[in-house]
Structures are given as structure tokens and as C-alpha cells.
Design a protein around this motif. Structure first.
Motif, short mmCIF file in Angstrom:
data_model
loop_
_atom_site.label_atom_id
_atom_site.label_comp_id
_atom_site.label_asym_id
_atom_site.label_seq_id
_atom_site.Cartn_x
_atom_site.Cartn_y
_atom_site.Cartn_z
N LEU A 43 0.83 -1.21 0.00
CA LEU A 43 0.00 0.00 0.00
C LEU A 43 0.86 1.26 0.00
N GLY A 44 1.94 1.26 0.77
CA GLY A 44 2.85 2.40 0.80
C GLY A 44 3.47 2.66 -0.56
N ALA A 45 3.87 1.59 -1.26
CA ALA A 45 4.45 1.72 -2.59
C ALA A 45 3.41 2.24 -3.58
N LYS A 46 2.17 1.81 -3.44
CA LYS A 46 1.11 2.29 -4.33
C LYS A 46 0.85 3.78 -4.12
N ILE A 47 0.85 4.23 -2.88
CA ILE A 47 0.66 5.65 -2.58
C ILE A 47 1.81 6.47 -3.17
N GLU A 48 3.04 6.00 -3.00
CA GLU A 48 4.21 6.71 -3.55
C GLU A 48 4.15 6.75 -5.07
N LEU A 49 3.69 5.67 -5.70
CA LEU A 49 3.59 5.63 -7.15
C LEU A 49 2.53 6.62 -7.65
N LYS A 50 1.43 6.73 -6.92
CA LYS A 50 0.40 7.72 -7.28
C LYS A 50 0.93 9.14 -7.12
N LYS A 51 1.74 9.39 -6.09
CA LYS A 51 2.34 10.72 -5.92
C LYS A 51 3.29 11.02 -7.08
N TRP A 52 4.06 10.02 -7.51
CA TRP A 52 4.97 10.22 -8.64
C TRP A 52 4.18 10.53 -9.91
N LYS A 53 3.06 9.84 -10.09
CA LYS A 53 2.19 10.07 -11.25
C LYS A 53 1.68 11.50 -11.26
N ASN A 54 1.21 11.99 -10.11
CA ASN A 54 0.69 13.35 -10.04
C ASN A 54 1.76 14.39 -10.30
N GLU A 55 2.99 14.15 -9.86
CA GLU A 55 4.09 15.10 -10.07
C GLU A 55 4.54 15.13 -11.52
N ASN A 56 4.57 13.98 -12.18
CA ASN A 56 5.10 13.90 -13.54
C ASN A 56 4.03 13.96 -14.61
N ASN A 57 2.78 13.70 -14.25
CA ASN A 57 1.62 13.82 -15.14
C ASN A 57 1.84 13.23 -16.53
N PRO A 58 2.08 11.93 -16.61
CA PRO A 58 2.24 11.32 -17.92
C PRO A 58 0.91 11.29 -18.67
N ASN A 59 0.98 11.22 -20.00
CA ASN A 59 -0.22 11.21 -20.84
C ASN A 59 -1.04 9.95 -20.62
N GLU A 60 -0.38 8.83 -20.51
CA GLU A 60 -1.10 7.56 -20.36
C GLU A 60 -0.47 6.80 -19.21
N PHE A 61 -1.30 6.25 -18.33
CA PHE A 61 -0.76 5.61 -17.14
C PHE A 61 -1.66 4.46 -16.72
N ASP A 62 -1.12 3.25 -16.62
CA ASP A 62 -1.85 2.06 -16.18
C ASP A 62 -1.19 1.48 -14.96
N ILE A 63 -1.98 1.18 -13.92
CA ILE A 63 -1.43 0.52 -12.74
C ILE A 63 -2.01 -0.88 -12.67
#
Length: 63
Positions: A43-63
Motif C-alpha cells: 500500500l505504501g508503494a502504491k501511494i508513492e507511485l500515485k504521488k509520482w504520477k501526479n508530479e510527472n503527469n504522464p499522458n497515459e498511465f496504467d497501474i
């Protein structure tokens, strides 16, 4: 862009599959790269990955 959570030993990491560039060696490569710090739980890794996604804002993102 694809993302995954991976456990290596006791730690969980958020990894992204993309084309990466290394400034030191001046080379490009495509593959999985860890974008989060080591986390105690999945869960901690998933939260960190979502924070990275929000900071970098890629066009397409699948988890």
C-alpha cells in the motif's frame, strides 16, 4: 506507460516501464525503472507511485 508494484526482498517498489535516458553514458534504454523509494508495504508503494504520477503527469498511465 505501464506501472507495477514489485517486491524485492522485504521492500516494495513502484516501477514504471518507459524509455529512459542516462545523461552520464548518453544512452537510451527501454525497460522497468524504480521511481519510488523502498516501502515497507504494498500500500505504501502504491501511494508513492500515485504521488509520482501526479508530479510527472504522464499522458497515459496504467497501474
Amino acid at each position: 506507460m505501464k506501472a507495477r508494484l514489485k517486491q524485492i526482498g522485504p521492500w516494495w517498489y513502484g516501477q514504471v516501464y518507459a524509455t529512459w535516458y542516462c545523461f552520464i553514458t548518453q544512452s537510451k534504454w527501454t525497460g522497468w525503472q524504480s521511481v519510488t523509494n523502498n516501502c515497507y508495504t504494498k500500500l505504501g508503494a502504491k501511494i508513492e507511485l500515485k504521488k509520482w504520477k501526479n508530479e510527472n503527469n504522464p499522458n497515459e498511465f496504467d497501474i
